[in-house]
Design a protein around this motif. Structure first.
Motif, PDB file in Angstrom:
ATOM      1  N   LEU A  41      35.730 103.397  20.580  1.00 28.50           N
ATOM      2  CA  LEU A  41      35.803 101.977  20.251  1.00 28.50           C
ATOM      3  C   LEU A  41      35.219 101.716  18.856  1.00 28.50           C
ATOM      4  O   LEU A  41      35.832 101.051  18.019  1.00 28.50           O
ATOM      5  CB  LEU A  41      35.022 101.194  21.322  1.00 28.50           C
ATOM      6  N   VAL A  42      34.008 102.261  18.617  1.00 24.25           N
ATOM      7  CA  VAL A  42      33.331 102.033  17.346  1.00 24.25           C
ATOM      8  C   VAL A  42      34.146 102.625  16.197  1.00 24.25           C
ATOM      9  O   VAL A  42      34.377 101.973  15.174  1.00 24.25           O
ATOM     10  CB  VAL A  42      31.912 102.647  17.370  1.00 24.25           C
ATOM     11  N   LEU A  43      34.623 103.866  16.391  1.00 23.43           N
ATOM     12  CA  LEU A  43      35.403 104.519  15.331  1.00 23.43           C
ATOM     13  C   LEU A  43      36.657 103.728  15.011  1.00 23.43           C
ATOM     14  O   LEU A  43      36.993 103.512  13.845  1.00 23.43           O
ATOM     15  CB  LEU A  43      35.764 105.941  15.754  1.00 23.43           C
ATOM     16  N   ALA A  44      37.361 103.266  16.060  1.00 23.91           N
ATOM     17  CA  ALA A  44      38.600 102.516  15.840  1.00 23.91           C
ATOM     18  C   ALA A  44      38.324 101.249  15.042  1.00 23.91           C
ATOM     19  O   ALA A  44      39.070 100.893  14.119  1.00 23.91           O
ATOM     20  CB  ALA A  44      39.244 102.176  17.182  1.00 23.91           C
ATOM     21  N   LEU A  45      37.215 100.567  15.420  1.00 16.77           N
ATOM     22  CA  LEU A  45      36.876  99.332  14.695  1.00 16.77           C
ATOM     23  C   LEU A  45      36.560  99.628  13.234  1.00 16.77           C
ATOM     24  O   LEU A  45      37.052  98.962  12.329  1.00 16.77           O
ATOM     25  CB  LEU A  45      35.660  98.681  15.352  1.00 16.77           C
ATOM     26  N   ARG A  46      35.731 100.653  13.007  1.00 16.73           N
ATOM     27  CA  ARG A  46      35.250 100.923  11.661  1.00 16.73           C
ATOM     28  C   ARG A  46      36.350 101.446  10.749  1.00 16.73           C
ATOM     29  O   ARG A  46      36.273 101.299   9.528  1.00 16.73           O
ATOM     30  CB  ARG A  46      34.103 101.938  11.693  1.00 16.73           C
ATOM     31  N   SER A  47      37.369 102.069  11.364  1.00 15.93           N
ATOM     32  CA  SER A  47      38.416 102.618  10.503  1.00 15.93           C
ATOM     33  C   SER A  47      39.524 101.601  10.257  1.00 15.93           C
ATOM     34  O   SER A  47      40.484 101.901   9.565  1.00 15.93           O
ATOM     35  CB  SER A  47      38.990 103.886  11.139  1.00 15.93           C
TER      36      SER A  47
END
Lengths: 284, 248
Positions: A41-47
């Motif tokens: 979730l965090v990676l998807a948001l940050r990318s």
């Protein structure tokens, strides 16, 4: 009978060890899957391409810290309104539900009134009730000058008591008719039967549903800001304009969640306890 | 009696406690194929708990339970598969009020045993007709008498041809004049060769139908033996005491 202590057999000890291993394994699996899920979730948001701008305008820690005192101040007003409105909703909701259970032709006007009331206020959007009550009723000039929070509380009580009345009514109808028969055959009047026998059981049955309505009202308290009351939402709005940054809205949102969490947890606990009692400790 | 194969059900030193309260204190018991065993004893003696442990509705705290020779108390065993092989009838019928008689009876056959609906319904109707309830197939449970409901519950338990049938005081909630029709059905199941373990308060019925009677007292087997012998000439003082209280 001597209180001998039974020493578990090797077989039982094996079974317990196996169950413990299974428990440990499922805890590990749930931990692992949670961590992986959160990371994705965090990676998807940050990318995402716009992340930098969103982070700046919604998640600015400096703005959050600076706006916190004012938003908290506003939240205190929300809490006060919530407390008064919840009491009003309970009383009015219970009254409406009881009116609807009255029998006999004499009470038809009361029954019809209660039915019409719940129809009207369950059908009308809360925001419209707020506008009409907050701006229309004061215009009648029947009452002295009241502040926006007062009219907001009235609007909340009007709308939510209609829902809560229906919940109470469902509870009253869910009490088995034999309870009423038993009470009346003891010579209790209709009123005594309702108060001492039916309502106590009805309230127990619908407590989880009532708590759910309470949580819903907790956040709808924020809508009184449309009348100009400086609650958490209004305070956040002012801070947004001041900092030219949306972070105060996020702060207000998180504060509302924090306010709701205790009630949500208590509801979960209470429902689990009810369920445990009904299943008599069996495995399935 | 012994035909060389394992008993349908075997309990080996089964213990079960709720907190500090020991409900079963080391019960060993075997039920052979086509055998009817009656559990008797005062309320709270552990009869219902024993049936619930067999059905894996309750964890045991020690000992072993074997169904057709296989250990079902092993936590690796899939409880749902085990329960699919055992039929249970409860004291309060526990029919599903939102389903018709036919749907009550065919639910497990269709969902658990994957029997096609027409086959399941044909078999259910067949069974219902033999006990005179064929005309009630489309009715809902609350329109039936207690005796009819309990007979439907029995049909629901046996329609999938379980290896073992557990009956938990199935006549205790019935009016006296309705007890007979339910017991008739149990008699019939026995004649058809069913293997039954039943908790009961009906001593006369236990004497007539059960091959063996097991007297439970405070979670232990106090006395067991052929039904006629135990009920007519009990050898244990506790059994005598209990029977003196329940027999007219």
């Amino acid at each position: 009978m001597t209180p001998e202590v039974h020493a578990p057999s090797g077989l039982e000890l094996d079974r317990r060890a196996y169950r413990r291993r299974q428990t440990a394994r499922s805890v590990l699996v749930s931990l692992g899957s949670t961590v992986v899920f959160a990371a994705v979730l965090v990676l998807a948001l940050r990318s995402s391409p716009g992340w930098a701008r969103v982070q700046e305008s919604f998640l600015d820690p400096v703005v959050a810290w600076e706006s916190l005192p004012r938003v908290l101040d506003g939240l205190l007003l929300n809490l006060r309104v919530l407390f008064v409105a919840a009491l009003g909703v309970l009383v009015l909701g219970l009254l409406l539900a009881t009116l609807r259970t009255l029998r006999g032709p004499v009470f038809f006007p009361l029954r019809a009134l209660a039915a019409g009331y719940t129809d009207l206020f369950r059908g009308t959007p809360l925001i419209i009730v707020l506008y009409v009550v907050g701006f229309g009723v004061p215009g009648l000039e029947l009452f002295g000058r009241m502040d926006a929070a007062f009219w907001g509380t009235v609007a909340l009580v009007l709308t939510y008591s209609a829902y809560v009345a229906e919940v109470f009514r469902a509870g009253i109808e869910a009490v088995h008719p034999s309870q009423r028969l038993a009470a009346r055959s003891l010579g209790l009047t209709h009123g005594q039967t309702m108060r001492r026998v039916v309502l106590p059981q009805a309230v127990r049955k619908v407590t989880p549903a009532l708590m759910n309505d309470f949580v819903a009202m907790q956040k709808d308290v924020g809508l009184i800001s449309v009348l100009g009351a400086v609650d958490a939402v209004r305070a956040a709005q002012i801070e947004v304009a001041h900092h030219y940054d949306f972070t105060p809205y996020v702060v207000a949102g998180l504060l509302f969640v924090a306010m709701a969490l205790p009630v949500i947890r208590v509801t979960d606990w209470y429902t689990a306890r009810l369920r445990a009692r009904e299943q008599m400790g069996s495995l399935v | 009696m012994s035909d060389g194969t394992a008993p349908v059900l075997e309990l080996r030193d089964v213990r079960c406690a709720f907190g500090d309260h020991e409900v079963l204190r080391g019960v060993s018991l075997a039920v052979r194929r086509h055998e009817v065993v009656a559990l008797i004893g005062a309320s709270g003696s552990g009869k219902s708990t024993l049936l619930r442990t067999v059905n894996l509705l309750e964890h045991i705290d020690d000992g072993q339970i074997l169904l057709a020779g296989a250990d079902i108390s092993d936590p690796r065993v899939d409880g749902d598969r085990v329960r699919a092989r055992i039929g249970t009838v409860f004291q309060a019928y526990n029919l599903f009020p939102h389903l018709s008689v036919l749907d009550n009876v065919t639910l497990a056959a269709r969902l658990v045993h994957k029997v096609p609906r027409p086959t399941a319904e044909a078999r259910a109707l067949d069974l219902l007709s033999t006990i005179g309830l064929g005309s009630k197939a489309k009715a809902f449970p609350d329109t039936l008498s207690g005796g009819q409901q309990q007979r439907v519950a029995i049909v629901r338990a046996v329609v999938t041809e379980p290896e073992l049938l557990l009956l938990d005081e199935i006549t205790s909630a019935l009016d006296p004049e309705l007890v007979g029709e339910v017991l008739d059905l149990v008699r019939r199941l026995k004649d058809d060769g069913a293997t039954i373990l039943m908790a009961t308060h009906e001593m006369a019925f236990a004497r007539e139908v059960a091959d063996r009677v097991v007297f439970l007292d405070a979670g232990s087997i106090c006395e067991e033996g052929p039904a006629r012998r135990v009920l007519a000439t009990p050898s244990e003082p506790r059994t005598r005491e209990f029977l003196a209280r329940v027999l007219p």
